[in-house]
Design a protein around this motif. Structure first.
Motif, PDB file in Angstrom:
ATOM      1  N   VAL A   1       9.790  28.386  22.239  1.00  0.00           N
ATOM      2  CA  VAL A   1       8.614  28.123  23.066  1.00  0.00           C
ATOM      3  C   VAL A   1       8.965  27.237  24.255  1.00  0.00           C
ATOM      4  N   LEU A   2       9.819  26.238  24.031  1.00  0.00           N
ATOM      5  CA  LEU A   2      10.198  25.297  25.090  1.00  0.00           C
ATOM      6  C   LEU A   2      11.606  24.803  24.815  1.00  0.00           C
ATOM      7  N   SER A   3      12.502  24.943  25.809  1.00  0.00           N
ATOM      8  CA  SER A   3      13.871  24.476  25.631  1.00  0.00           C
ATOM      9  C   SER A   3      13.937  22.968  25.816  1.00  0.00           C
ATOM     10  N   ARG A   4      15.114  22.389  25.666  1.00  0.00           N
ATOM     11  CA  ARG A   4      15.294  20.947  25.818  1.00  0.00           C
ATOM     12  C   ARG A   4      15.287  20.514  27.282  1.00  0.00           C
ATOM     13  N   THR A   5      15.179  21.482  28.206  1.00  0.00           N
ATOM     14  CA  THR A   5      15.054  21.174  29.631  1.00  0.00           C
ATOM     15  C   THR A   5      13.776  21.802  30.153  1.00  0.00           C
ATOM     16  N   TYR A   6      12.898  20.991  30.727  1.00  0.00           N
ATOM     17  CA  TYR A   6      11.664  21.477  31.340  1.00  0.00           C
ATOM     18  C   TYR A   6      11.768  21.208  32.829  1.00  0.00           C
ATOM     19  N   ARG A   7      11.806  22.290  33.639  1.00  0.00           N
ATOM     20  CA  ARG A   7      12.172  22.167  35.049  1.00  0.00           C
ATOM     21  C   ARG A   7      13.552  21.529  35.084  1.00  0.00           C
ATOM     22  N   SER A   8      13.694  20.340  35.659  1.00  0.00           N
ATOM     23  CA  SER A   8      14.996  19.661  35.609  1.00  0.00           C
ATOM     24  C   SER A   8      14.952  18.452  34.689  1.00  0.00           C
ATOM     25  N   ASP A   9      13.867  18.294  33.946  1.00  0.00           N
ATOM     26  CA  ASP A   9      13.668  17.117  33.109  1.00  0.00           C
ATOM     27  C   ASP A   9      14.145  17.366  31.683  1.00  0.00           C
ATOM     28  N   GLY A  10      14.606  16.305  31.036  1.00  0.00           N
ATOM     29  CA  GLY A  10      15.038  16.401  29.654  1.00  0.00           C
ATOM     30  C   GLY A  10      13.873  16.254  28.701  1.00  0.00           C
ATOM     31  N   VAL A  11      13.802  17.132  27.700  1.00  0.00           N
ATOM     32  CA  VAL A  11      12.746  17.078  26.694  1.00  0.00           C
ATOM     33  C   VAL A  11      13.298  16.364  25.472  1.00  0.00           C
ATOM     34  N   GLU A  12      12.740  15.181  25.175  1.00  0.00           N
ATOM     35  CA  GLU A  12      13.203  14.391  24.040  1.00  0.00           C
ATOM     36  C   GLU A  12      12.641  14.927  22.724  1.00  0.00           C
ATOM     37  N   THR A  13      11.359  15.275  22.739  1.00  0.00           N
ATOM     38  CA  THR A  13      10.713  15.865  21.577  1.00  0.00           C
ATOM     39  C   THR A  13       9.439  16.537  22.051  1.00  0.00           C
ATOM     40  N   ALA A  14       8.913  17.483  21.264  1.00  0.00           N
ATOM     41  CA  ALA A  14       7.716  18.216  21.678  1.00  0.00           C
ATOM     42  C   ALA A  14       6.987  18.740  20.455  1.00  0.00           C
ATOM     43  N   LYS A  15       5.665  18.874  20.606  1.00  0.00           N
ATOM     44  CA  LYS A  15       4.821  19.409  19.546  1.00  0.00           C
ATOM     45  C   LYS A  15       3.824  20.385  20.153  1.00  0.00           C
ATOM     46  N   LEU A  16       3.435  21.392  19.362  1.00  0.00           N
ATOM     47  CA  LEU A  16       2.362  22.295  19.752  1.00  0.00           C
ATOM     48  C   LEU A  16       1.024  21.740  19.266  1.00  0.00           C
ATOM     49  N   SER A  17      -0.030  21.993  20.046  1.00  0.00           N
ATOM     50  CA  SER A  17      -1.369  21.571  19.639  1.00  0.00           C
ATOM     51  C   SER A  17      -1.818  22.396  18.441  1.00  0.00           C
ATOM     52  N   PRO A  18      -2.817  21.932  17.700  1.00  0.00           N
ATOM     53  CA  PRO A  18      -3.281  22.679  16.522  1.00  0.00           C
ATOM     54  C   PRO A  18      -3.712  24.110  16.828  1.00  0.00           C
ATOM     55  N   ASP A  19      -4.256  24.362  18.043  1.00  0.00           N
ATOM     56  CA  ASP A  19      -4.661  25.724  18.373  1.00  0.00           C
ATOM     57  C   ASP A  19      -3.540  26.529  19.025  1.00  0.00           C
ATOM     58  N   GLY A  20      -2.399  25.889  19.309  1.00  0.00           N
ATOM     59  CA  GLY A  20      -1.249  26.586  19.870  1.00  0.00           C
ATOM     60  C   GLY A  20      -1.307  26.815  21.361  1.00  0.00           C
ATOM     61  N   ARG A  21      -2.327  26.322  22.036  1.00  0.00           N
ATOM     62  CA  ARG A  21      -2.482  26.592  23.456  1.00  0.00           C
ATOM     63  C   ARG A  21      -1.687  25.654  24.351  1.00  0.00           C
ATOM     64  N   THR A  22      -1.433  24.451  23.877  1.00  0.00           N
ATOM     65  CA  THR A  22      -0.725  23.478  24.706  1.00  0.00           C
ATOM     66  C   THR A  22       0.443  22.858  23.951  1.00  0.00           C
ATOM     67  N   ILE A  23       1.373  22.321  24.729  1.00  0.00           N
ATOM     68  CA  ILE A  23       2.535  21.599  24.214  1.00  0.00           C
ATOM     69  C   ILE A  23       2.431  20.166  24.700  1.00  0.00           C
ATOM     70  N   ILE A  24       2.621  19.219  23.814  1.00  0.00           N
ATOM     71  CA  ILE A  24       2.717  17.810  24.196  1.00  0.00           C
ATOM     72  C   ILE A  24       4.184  17.423  24.074  1.00  0.00           C
ATOM     73  N   ALA A  25       4.783  17.006  25.187  1.00  0.00           N
ATOM     74  CA  ALA A  25       6.224  16.752  25.213  1.00  0.00           C
ATOM     75  C   ALA A  25       6.533  15.363  25.747  1.00  0.00           C
ATOM     76  N   SER A  26       7.551  14.746  25.178  1.00  0.00           N
ATOM     77  CA  SER A  26       8.110  13.500  25.690  1.00  0.00           C
ATOM     78  C   SER A  26       9.297  13.873  26.564  1.00  0.00           C
ATOM     79  N   VAL A  27       9.227  13.517  27.850  1.00  0.00           N
ATOM     80  CA  VAL A  27      10.266  13.936  28.789  1.00  0.00           C
ATOM     81  C   VAL A  27      10.855  12.740  29.524  1.00  0.00           C
ATOM     82  N   THR A  28      12.099  12.898  29.980  1.00  0.00           N
ATOM     83  CA  THR A  28      12.734  11.954  30.895  1.00  0.00           C
ATOM     84  C   THR A  28      12.967  12.692  32.201  1.00  0.00           C
TER      85      THR A  28
END
Length: 299
Positions: free
Chosen positions: A232-259
């Motif tokens: 669903v989402l790789s460890r790189t979002y645009r040019s930013d690093g994804v530290e960790t990520a979760k899907l919302s309960p309905d699956g529509r959104t991703i909440i991600a911690s990025v650097t």
């Protein structure tokens, strides 16, 4: 993260609260990271009032002090309302806690001193006043060496477990198991080592975060390996690093911690070096910044 925010909290805020703990542990809050680009102008900031709306009255925290305990704390003040002593067999540094509401929790831990099992699970009940009952052992047996994560379905009937060392081989490949708590029926998928789990699509899909990114697994069809999981989402979002990520309960959104990444530009105190962001699972567009993280010093 050992802080658990129950499902009654608004989905994005609940997930962000858990990710904040992971982000802090990763070093985001120290400012010792690459300087960052600001979030897109179209990405809305979330006010403190919005973030607090829907917050459950209590959360559960695993404490490592002494022999270890499980503390029920007030979400409003952080004060300890009640606590229970951890089982003697538990390593308090390994607590993993899951809930589908704000009253019933499942607690897992590594049991390095036990000769009969490497991982143990318990039920913890909380009253409306935040008083914790004792821990009741659950009859869940796992053939693994170390516990990484747990997650309950929204109805609380099934527990997902992520583990390392499948088959009791220390340092060996990991596995994911889904246990039906009423019957003990268990399904197992091997071939990877996810270290975070989230039930999504209203309990029909399981979100897995591992070294290569965020995946979804459909636990319905027959299968025994995690190769069927969908990225669903790789460890790189645009040019930013994804530290960790979760899907919302309905699956529509991703909440991600990025650097964020600004290449060789200097870092200034107060610069936004990362944050907790909300992303559309379908379009991968950033929907908002739930929590910006600022550098604490300049370089």
């Amino acid at each position: 993260a050992n802080v658990i925010q129950p499902a009654r909290l608004r989905p994005a805020r609940r997930i962000a609260a858990g990710l904040l703990s992971a982000a802090t542990a990763a070093g985001l809050a120290t400012g010792a990271l690459t300087a960052t680009a600001p979030a897109p102008a179209s990405a809305a900031q979330v006010s403190a009032g919005q973030a607090d709306a829907g917050m459950p009255r209590y959360y559960v925290l695993g404490s490592q002090s002494g022999a270890g305990s499980l503390q029920v704390r007030s979400s409003a003040t952080g004060q300890v309302i009640s606590s229970v002593t951890a089982p003697a067999a538990c390593d308090p540094k390994t607590f993993q806690i899951a809930t589908a509401d704000d009253r019933s929790f499942v607690v897992g831990c590594d049991t390095p001193q036990s000769t009969s099992q490497s991982i143990a699970f318990y039920r913890l009940q909380i009253t409306s006043r935040g008083r914790a009952s004792g821990l009741r052992p659950l009859a869940i047996r796992t053939p693994d060496d170390a516990l990484d994560a747990v997650a309950l379905t929204p109805d609380g009937r099934k527990l997902a477990i992520a583990m390392q060392g499948f088959g009791g081989v220390p340092g060996g490949p990991g596995a994911v198991e889904v246990v039906t708590l009423a019957t003990g029926a268990t399904r197992t998928w091997t071939g990877s080592s996810p270290y975070d789990l989230t039930w999504t699509d209203n309990g029909r899909q399981l979100g897995l975060f591992e070294a290569s990114g965020l995946y979804t697994l459909n636990p319905g069809p027959a299968g025994s390996t995690l190769s069927s999981a969908h990225l669903v989402l790789s460890r790189t979002y645009r040019s930013d690093g994804v530290e960790t990520a979760k899907l919302s309960p309905d699956g529509r959104t991703i909440i991600a911690s990025v650097t964020y990444d600004l290449g060789s530009q200097p870092l200034h105190r107060g610069s936004v070096v990362g944050g907790i962001i909300e992303i559309s699972a379908r379009t991968k567009q950033q929907l908002g910044t739930l929590l910006p993280i600022h550098a604490q010093y300049s370089t």
